[in-house]
Design a protein around this motif. Structure first.
Motif, PDB file in Angstrom:
ATOM      1  N   PRO A 125      45.398  80.347  17.718  1.00 53.77           N
ATOM      2  CA  PRO A 125      44.058  80.348  18.809  1.00 53.77           C
ATOM      3  C   PRO A 125      43.611  81.852  18.798  1.00 53.77           C
ATOM      4  O   PRO A 125      44.359  82.671  18.791  1.00 53.77           O
ATOM      5  CB  PRO A 125      44.455  79.761  20.085  1.00 53.77           C
ATOM      6  N   THR A 126      42.343  82.063  19.382  1.00 50.65           N
ATOM      7  CA  THR A 126      41.889  83.593  19.792  1.00 50.65           C
ATOM      8  C   THR A 126      41.763  83.602  21.132  1.00 50.65           C
ATOM      9  O   THR A 126      41.519  84.723  21.601  1.00 50.65           O
ATOM     10  CB  THR A 126      40.534  83.332  19.082  1.00 50.65           C
ATOM     11  N   ALA A 127      42.072  82.515  21.944  1.00 48.38           N
ATOM     12  CA  ALA A 127      41.984  82.832  23.272  1.00 48.38           C
ATOM     13  C   ALA A 127      42.936  81.727  24.269  1.00 48.38           C
ATOM     14  O   ALA A 127      43.248  81.019  23.469  1.00 48.38           O
ATOM     15  CB  ALA A 127      40.498  82.427  23.808  1.00 48.38           C
ATOM     16  N   ARG A 172      35.697  80.503  21.967  1.00 50.62           N
ATOM     17  CA  ARG A 172      37.101  80.312  21.420  1.00 50.62           C
ATOM     18  C   ARG A 172      37.142  79.774  20.169  1.00 50.62           C
ATOM     19  O   ARG A 172      36.250  78.745  20.031  1.00 50.62           O
ATOM     20  CB  ARG A 172      37.788  79.362  22.449  1.00 50.62           C
ATOM     21  N   SER A 197      40.057  78.061  17.275  1.00 51.98           N
ATOM     22  CA  SER A 197      41.265  77.595  17.317  1.00 51.98           C
ATOM     23  C   SER A 197      41.587  77.018  15.779  1.00 51.98           C
ATOM     24  O   SER A 197      40.716  76.413  15.222  1.00 51.98           O
ATOM     25  CB  SER A 197      41.560  76.422  18.283  1.00 51.98           C
TER      26      SER A 197
END
Length: 339
Positions: free
Chosen positions: A207-209, A261, A263
């Motif tokens: 994920p990025t966040a 976000r 993912s």
């Protein structure tokens, strides 16, 4: 069952790539402990170059930035093997909840012939420069990691290291590129994706966040914030069934966050025709089999057909037949009431 863990363990799995059998077994033992006690782990030492992820992220941003008319030209309902663009509202779960997200789904790309099963065949690729090579490069790398993890799980179960290899000839493992748009009205305790377990054997997630939460043995939600450079791996229903509950598929959800976000889950599975049933090693007089015998791909496709609007429409028209009821696996079998 799960212990009352307070955090998802972070484990260095570089030993799985060692030529030393003892190093592989040591890494597998750490993996097995997390699989039994938590069902989730964050892994470092996985060997995936950061540049591959950067390319994947750039490809995702490019495809989701396209106008809706362009994206719908690559609509998943146009594909022969359940790949392509997934607009917001396409997926509706049993609760009737619609998540605010869009996705692009790819699977094992098998061009040059008709699909031998509903989720096998040639991917539907967008005509965007650089998208296909970037996504294919990441898919190949994460699929290779999944094979190492299958070997690690086998060692952790005290099975031969190549135990799963006969079932990994052409697995329809799916890579999803998911985009959650910026939501300034998101409430800190509001669900983005509801509580669930994953259908497949295990998931490899980047994920990025923040947002991922995991349920512990007390029924409390434990935050699993991203660890820089690490990948999240969680046990799925099929591996819990294969091990007769030795490994646990832990319920998890995504909390809504205000920031945009992305993912990228890779749902690692075995060949479509693989029969999944509790392995005899984990069944005995005092430990009866807790799960029915099913065909892995058929179960996966049936679950998918209950979720996607275009497949529901095909079922309504009589073009597609799947079982009305799915067997209960994972936490759904242990805890039918949604938390």
């Amino acid at each position: 069952m799960h212990r009352d863990f307070q955090a998802v363990p972070v484990i260095d799995i570089s030993g799985l790539s060692s030529a030393d059998p003892q190093a592989r077994r040591a890494a597998a033992a750490r993996i097995g402990q997390a699989a039994r006690e938590v069902g989730f782990l964050q892994v470092t030492g996985h060997g995936l170059p950061e540049a591959l992820f950067d390319g994947l992220l750039a490809a995702a941003k490019a495809v989701f930035a396209e106008p809706m008319e362009r994206k719908m030209a690559w609509y998943i309902g146009r594909s022969a093997n359940h790949t392509g663009y997934v607009p917001e509202g396409e997926e509706v779960f049993a609760s009737g909840k619609i998540d605010r997200k869009e996705a692009y789904d790819v699977s094992l790309d098998r061009p040059g012939g008709e699909a031998s099963a509903p989720m096998l065949g040639a991917n539907l690729w967008p005509d965007l420069p650089g998208f296909k090579p970037a996504v294919q490069a990441y898919y190949a790398a994460v699929a290779a990691l999944a094979r190492r993890m299958f070997a690690g799980f086998a060692l952790a179960l005290d099975l031969p290291e190549d135990h799963f290899e006969p079932h990994l000839r052409h697995p329809p493992s799916q890579l999803r590129l998911i985009h959650y748009p910026f939501d300034p009205d998101a409430q800190p305790d509001e669900e983005g994706i509801g509580a669930h377990t994953d259908y497949e054997f295990f998931t490899i997630l980047r994920p990025t966040a923040p947002g991922l939460e995991v349920m512990n043995g007390e029924g409390r939600w434990i935050d699993a914030p991203p660890v820089p450079g690490a990948l999240v791996i969680n046990i799925g229903d099929m591996l819990e069934a294969w091990t007769n509950g030795e490994f646990v598929a832990t319920s998890h959800r995504v909390r809504k966050v205000a920031e945009e976000r992305y993912s990228f889950p890779f749902f690692a599975t075995c060949d479509y025709e693989t029969v999944v049933a509790p392995h005899p090693r984990f069944v005995g007089a005092e430990r009866p089999a807790r799960y029915p015998s099913i065909v892995s791909g058929e179960h996966l496709f049936a679950q998918t057909a209950r979720t996607f609007a275009y497949l529901k429409a095909r079922r309504a028209r009589g073009e597609l037949v799947v079982a009305d009821e799915a067997p209960a696996f994972g936490q759904a079998a242990r805890q039918p009431a949604r938390p």
